[in-house]
Scaffold this motif. Structure first.
Motif, PDB file in Angstrom:
ATOM      1  N   SER A   6      -5.082  -1.180 -12.338  1.00 40.48           N
ATOM      2  CA  SER A   6      -5.867  -1.535 -11.155  1.00 40.48           C
ATOM      3  C   SER A   6      -7.323  -1.074 -11.255  1.00 40.48           C
ATOM      4  O   SER A   6      -8.175  -1.536 -10.508  1.00 40.48           O
ATOM      5  N   ALA A   7      -7.591  -0.150 -12.191  1.00 38.93           N
ATOM      6  CA  ALA A   7      -8.965   0.321 -12.351  1.00 38.93           C
ATOM      7  C   ALA A   7      -9.748  -0.556 -13.321  1.00 38.93           C
ATOM      8  O   ALA A   7     -10.958  -0.370 -13.501  1.00 38.93           O
ATOM      9  N   GLU A  62      -8.974 -10.575  -7.613  1.00 40.97           N
ATOM     10  CA  GLU A  62      -9.615  -9.297  -7.389  1.00 40.97           C
ATOM     11  C   GLU A  62      -8.557  -8.215  -7.214  1.00 40.97           C
ATOM     12  O   GLU A  62      -7.512  -8.469  -6.613  1.00 40.97           O
ATOM     13  N   VAL A  63      -8.865  -7.046  -7.739  1.00 38.64           N
ATOM     14  CA  VAL A  63      -7.993  -5.911  -7.457  1.00 38.64           C
ATOM     15  C   VAL A  63      -8.349  -5.418  -6.062  1.00 38.64           C
ATOM     16  O   VAL A  63      -9.525  -5.246  -5.748  1.00 38.64           O
ATOM     17  N   ILE A  64      -7.353  -5.198  -5.244  1.00 39.07           N
ATOM     18  CA  ILE A  64      -7.625  -4.775  -3.877  1.00 39.07           C
ATOM     19  C   ILE A  64      -7.335  -3.285  -3.756  1.00 39.07           C
ATOM     20  O   ILE A  64      -6.255  -2.815  -4.133  1.00 39.07           O
ATOM     21  N   GLY A  65      -8.316  -2.569  -3.256  1.00 37.30           N
ATOM     22  CA  GLY A  65      -8.172  -1.118  -3.126  1.00 37.30           C
ATOM     23  C   GLY A  65      -7.607  -0.729  -1.769  1.00 37.30           C
ATOM     24  O   GLY A  65      -7.514  -1.553  -0.857  1.00 37.30           O
ATOM     25  N   ALA A  66      -7.238   0.524  -1.645  1.00 37.84           N
ATOM     26  CA  ALA A  66      -6.637   1.029  -0.404  1.00 37.84           C
ATOM     27  C   ALA A  66      -7.598   0.894   0.784  1.00 37.84           C
ATOM     28  O   ALA A  66      -7.185   0.612   1.896  1.00 37.84           O
ATOM     29  N   ASP A  67      -8.917   1.075   0.511  1.00 33.66           N
ATOM     30  CA  ASP A  67      -9.891   0.997   1.594  1.00 33.66           C
ATOM     31  C   ASP A  67      -9.918  -0.386   2.219  1.00 33.66           C
ATOM     32  O   ASP A  67      -9.858  -0.538   3.436  1.00 33.66           O
ATOM     33  N   SER A 113       1.755  -7.821  -6.335  1.00 29.72           N
ATOM     34  CA  SER A 113       1.604  -6.376  -6.469  1.00 29.72           C
ATOM     35  C   SER A 113       2.688  -5.801  -7.360  1.00 29.72           C
ATOM     36  O   SER A 113       3.803  -6.326  -7.441  1.00 29.72           O
ATOM     37  N   ALA A 172       0.817  -1.202   0.000  1.00 31.73           N
ATOM     38  CA  ALA A 172       0.000   0.000   0.000  1.00 31.73           C
ATOM     39  C   ALA A 172       0.856   1.259   0.000  1.00 31.73           C
ATOM     40  O   ALA A 172       0.492   2.269  -0.585  1.00 31.73           O
ATOM     41  N   GLY A 211      -0.612   3.709  -4.929  1.00 34.57           N
ATOM     42  CA  GLY A 211      -1.018   3.414  -6.304  1.00 34.57           C
ATOM     43  C   GLY A 211      -0.494   2.055  -6.684  1.00 34.57           C
ATOM     44  O   GLY A 211      -0.192   1.238  -5.830  1.00 34.57           O
ATOM     45  N   THR A 249      -1.067   1.513 -11.973  1.00 32.24           N
ATOM     46  CA  THR A 249      -2.197   2.220 -11.371  1.00 32.24           C
ATOM     47  C   THR A 249      -3.413   2.186 -12.292  1.00 32.24           C
ATOM     48  O   THR A 249      -4.536   1.901 -11.853  1.00 32.24           O
TER      49      THR A 249
END
Lengths: 720, 153
Positions: free
Chosen positions: A178-179, A38-43, A57, A17, A21, A175
């Motif tokens: 990841s979207a 799955e793409v893992i987000g910061a949240d 990563s 993290a 990005g 980055t």
């Protein structure tokens, strides 16, 4: 390439993290479906809601991090797992970081090392993970620059647009990638295009190992931690009657002596203080089960071989008639001793049991099982227990059991303090969990032409379960066959020992086949090949090994050893299928001053695709050294339940002076990997015994060879 | 209990311990130098090998009281950056499997080469025979020593 050796999952997540990005993919080892990625987000990371068990990563700075979840005990998966991911990702290996997993997921499947299964089990998942990320990076470049993704390729960590000559390193695209949605259907590389897989890549932990970094369980220290040793009963079949610990307790540095189950734990400030105090324990034992000696086992084996109460494992045709009509019948018996595992790092584990949870740190081949057993023991939910894996200083099957983890946990809960329990070498060798002792009787019926028309195998084992492998060669190649077994239950504890059962069975079978071939007047290799032809053309019952794969390794070993053409060299042959892979070996013995010298072993191995040539080569060579050493030298005997060999002064392991030259050849057949941690070991004893027979005229039936009457006056292991 | 001043890897260390404590456990438990490994405790396996005034010794069987002012080198102090010719050769040959015994192997090998920079194959065998490797990496150990020797010339 860089490696992080000690981290837990939280640190790892933080590490990924921190990149601010990049692309962070989570996936499951227990699903081969790309859609499970799955793409893992910061949240999600911040909330700790992530429930994958593996990660890949790519940071904007182009650092690729791969999570290597299996216990590493020298089979080199910590290097070969990431190689597989990096291959399909088309990454630059020098930019890859490898991180060892801690166990804190709810759903680990097969975080385990054993059965030569790490690579076969994960091969496809690792490839898909790498390929998925690669495809997302291509797609990101396509969208960013408005180019058709079909016109983009990848190479060595770059997405490349051939037409314009433009290229972007993966970090630049991570980055954006990841979207994107995770593709559900990714194309894997053609194996012939592999660039990383199949090469010799150095162990990712080399630098740490050769500079003495704290990698192993025994190296784990924690401020305020206590040290403990446990006195277990001296004899199998005994239990504690009384304990006088006054003298031990009075020793400097000793904080406690605790009796639990059949254990007396001495707890103190340092290893040496604990070790000294332990010697002052006065413990009386009394019998609670049978008190057995090796002489009892020898007698028992012979009795049980005549027993009618066997379990039939496989029956084809009518053996009684075949043996009645045989022109020749050969019957031989083979016996193997108990063996301790003796990994160089003895058993040890750190445990800190608190009200609200348990922390475990140490070396285990089965972290998930160890955690489960500790949860049960302490009546605690498994998710309250963390287990941090250290590197393992060898395993050989010993660390598949959780006994030593449980001891540490129970002791910590009793003394309410963090404690590291360590086993001495003597504890290791007298503490049980041995390779079971077994005796086999093989019988073969030959017709007038020397064809094997009947085959019988009966195995008698001590705490061995089924000590046969009924569907192995030559099953399927013999019209009339009977394989059965019987087990004797003993207080002497046993467990899986590298290549369980086959580590000795292969020797017995291959030595027997050699003798049968001789009785049939046939070349031992030709004899095996004709049996395989028979199994192919007219199989008898189920054939559960790959006939063609076995033939290929036989022929490769014959070719590489110039079988049967060497002057003054006695060659012995052996081939075995175990744990999904095939290994044939030729041992070469020469006579020097009237004594046999084991000069060379040539191996041909088919483990499917070789992932890391350096690791694989050594895995075969090491397996052969292991198989040879134990066949020649090692055994544990018992007198009234007490193991008679307690350390390396009375228990012999193979040393540098005793190793022959070993040549390794791989079959390159492109089959998905089938495992290599064990399969090279089983064939060695047979090849060596058969070569020793050719050189000396003496057959060997029991291990260790060096202690048999037939080898009296011979120092097996002497070089030229 | 007594106080011992030890010269290890070019540094001075002080520790309070019983006179019979083996150097191995002083290094590991008292001083946090865990690169030196416990294997058998009776000088049979070589995992605990360190240098004492340049000689390879088994630290599991050497009481701390017998060390005196002799200079101790452990795996952590063999080279400043892990690049002693023997360590470099270990990496180049990719010797280690589980790796547990390798610190001891490297210490034995480096002591040998310090005294005899060009050992014969037989001299290597003799020097290394006291070090057990349970994974069976002996071929590569031998090869790495030969390589290190060629680079030290």
């Amino acid at each position: 390439m860089e490696t992080l050796t000690k981290t837990n999952r939280r640190d790892f997540l933080k590490l990924a993290a921190v990149a601010g990005g990049g692309l962070f993919l989570g996936f499951h080892w227990n699903s081969a479906e790309a859609s499970a990625m799955e793409v893992i987000g910061a949240d999600a990371m911040a909330e700790g809601t992530i429930n994958f068990n593996s990660y890949l990563s790519i940071s904007p700075e182009n650092v690729i991090t791969i999570f290597s979840p299996n216990p590493e005990l020298g089979q080199n998966i910590k290097t070969s797992f990431p190689m597989i991911v990096a291959e399909e990702l088309d990454a630059d290996w020098t930019k890859v970081k490898v991180v060892q997993a801690a166990l804190d997921s709810k759903k680990y499947e097969r975080q385990l090392t054993g059965g030569s299964g790490a690579i076969p089990h994960s091969w496809e998942r690792l490839r898909k993970a790498g390929a998925t990320a690669r495809q997302m990076l291509i797609e990101a470049a396509a969208q960013k620059w408005n180019i058709a993704s079909a016109s983009l390729t990848t190479d060595n960590g770059f997405v490349i647009h051939q037409e314009s000559g433009r290229r972007w390193h993966y970090g630049e695209l991570a980055t954006e990638a990841s979207a994107l949605p995770v593709p559900s259907d990714v194309k894997l590389k053609d194996k012939k295009d592999f660039k990383i897989i199949g090469t010799a890549i150095h162990n990712v932990d080399n630098q740490e190992m050769i500079t003495g970094k704290p990698l192993y369980g025994l190296d784990f220290y924690r401020e305020g931690m206590l040290h403990a040793m446990i006195q277990r009963p001296l004899a199998f079949g005994m239990k504690i009657k009384s304990v006088d610990s006054a003298a031990a307790k009075a020793m400097p540095g000793i904080s406690d002596v605790v009796v639990f189950k059949n254990n007396v734990a001495v707890v103190g400030k340092s290893t040496w203080q604990v070790n000294k105090a332990r010697k002052l324990l006065k413990i009386e034992y009394e019998a609670e089960g049978a008190i057995e000696s090796t002489a009892d086992h020898d007698r028992l084996f012979k009795e049980l071989l005549e027993s009618k109460a066997t379990t039939v494992r496989r029956k084809d045709g009518d053996v009684d008639t075949a043996f009645k009509n045989a022109a020749k019948v050969i019957s031989r018996e083979y016996q193997c001793p108990f063996l301790p595992h003796n990994p160089m790092e003895p058993m040890n584990f750190f445990a800190h049991v608190r009200e609200d949870g348990v922390e475990l740190v140490g070396p285990t081949q089965t972290p998930e099982m160890a955690r489960g057993e500790v949860a049960k023991l302490l009546n605690m939910a498994p998710d309250k227990i963390t287990l941090e894996l250290t590197r393992l200083g060898g395993g050989f099957g010993r660390r598949l059991k959780a006994d030593y983890v449980l001891e540490a946990a129970e002791l910590s809960s009793l003394i309410k303090a963090p404690v590291k329990v360590i086993w001495t070498r003597e504890d290791e060798m007298t503490g049980g969990s041995y390779r079971p002792a077994v005796r086999y009787r093989f019988e073969a019926a030959l017709d007038k032409e020397g064809n094997m028309i009947g085959y019988k195998l009966r195995g008698v084992g001590i705490n061995s379960g089924n000590c046969t492998r009924e569907d192995n060669f030559p099953s399927g190649a013999v019209d009339h066959l009977l394989i059965d077994s019987i087990e004797h239950k003993s207080p002497i504890t046993t467990g899986a020992w590298r290549a369980p059962i086959t580590n000795f069975l292969a020797f017995a079978e291959q030595a027997f086949i050699d003798e049968v071939a001789a009785a049939a007047g046939k070349d031992p290799i030709q004899f095996r090949l004709s049996l395989l032809d028979k199994a192919k053309q007219s199989p008898v019952g189920a054939v559960k090994y790959g006939i063609d794969r076995m033939k290929t390794v036989i022929q490769l070993a014959a070719e590489k050893s110039n079988w049967g053409t060497k002057k003054d060299v006695s060659q012995g042959f052996s081939v075995y299928f175990s744990h999904r892979s095939y290994v044939a070996q030729v041992a070469e013995v020469v006579m020097v001053n009237g004594k046999p010298v084991i000069q060379k072993i040539i191996a041909a191995a088919d483990c499917g695709v070789v992932v890391n040539l350096s690791g694989a080569y050594q895995q075969v060579r090491g397996g052969i050294v292991d198989g040879l050493g134990h066949a020649l030298y090692s055994n544990i005997t018992f007198k009234e339940g007490v193991p008679e060999q307690k350390n390396f002064n009375s228990y012999r392991l193979i040393r540098m002076k005793e190793i022959p030259e070993v040549d390794v050849h791989f079959v390159n057949n492109g089959i998905d990997p089938t495992g290599l941690g064990e399969p090279a070991l089983p064939p060695t004893g047979g090849a060596v015994a058969n070569a020793l027979f050719k050189a000396t005229g003496k057959r060997l039936y029991h291990q260790p060879f060096s202690k048999q009457e037939e080898m009296k006056g011979v120092n097996l292991g002497d070089r030229l | 209990m007594a106080n011992y001043k030890l010269q290890i890897n070019g540094r001075s260390y002080e520790t309070e311990t019983e006179a019979d404590t083996p150097l191995l456990w002083v290094l590991r438990d008292h001083l946090g130098l865990v690169g030196t490994k416990y294997g058998c405790g009776i000088a049979q396996c070589g995992a605990c090998t360190v240098h004492l005034n340049g000689n390879a010794v088994r630290s599991c069987s050497l009481p701390v009281s017998a060390v005196g002012t002799k200079k101790i080198t452990t795996i952590e102090g063999l080279s400043a950056h892990g690049d002693h010719p023997v360590q470099a050769a270990w990496h180049e040959v990719d010797v280690a499997q589980c790796g547990y015994c390798q610190a001891g192997q490297i210490m034995t090998a480096s002591a040998l080469l310090a005294k005899n920079p060009t050992p014969t194959a037989e001299q290597i065998d003799n020097a290394m025979n006291g070090n057990i490797c349970r994974c069976g990496t002996y071929h590569r150990i031998h090869e790495a020593i030969t390589l290190a020797s060629s680079k030290m010339k």
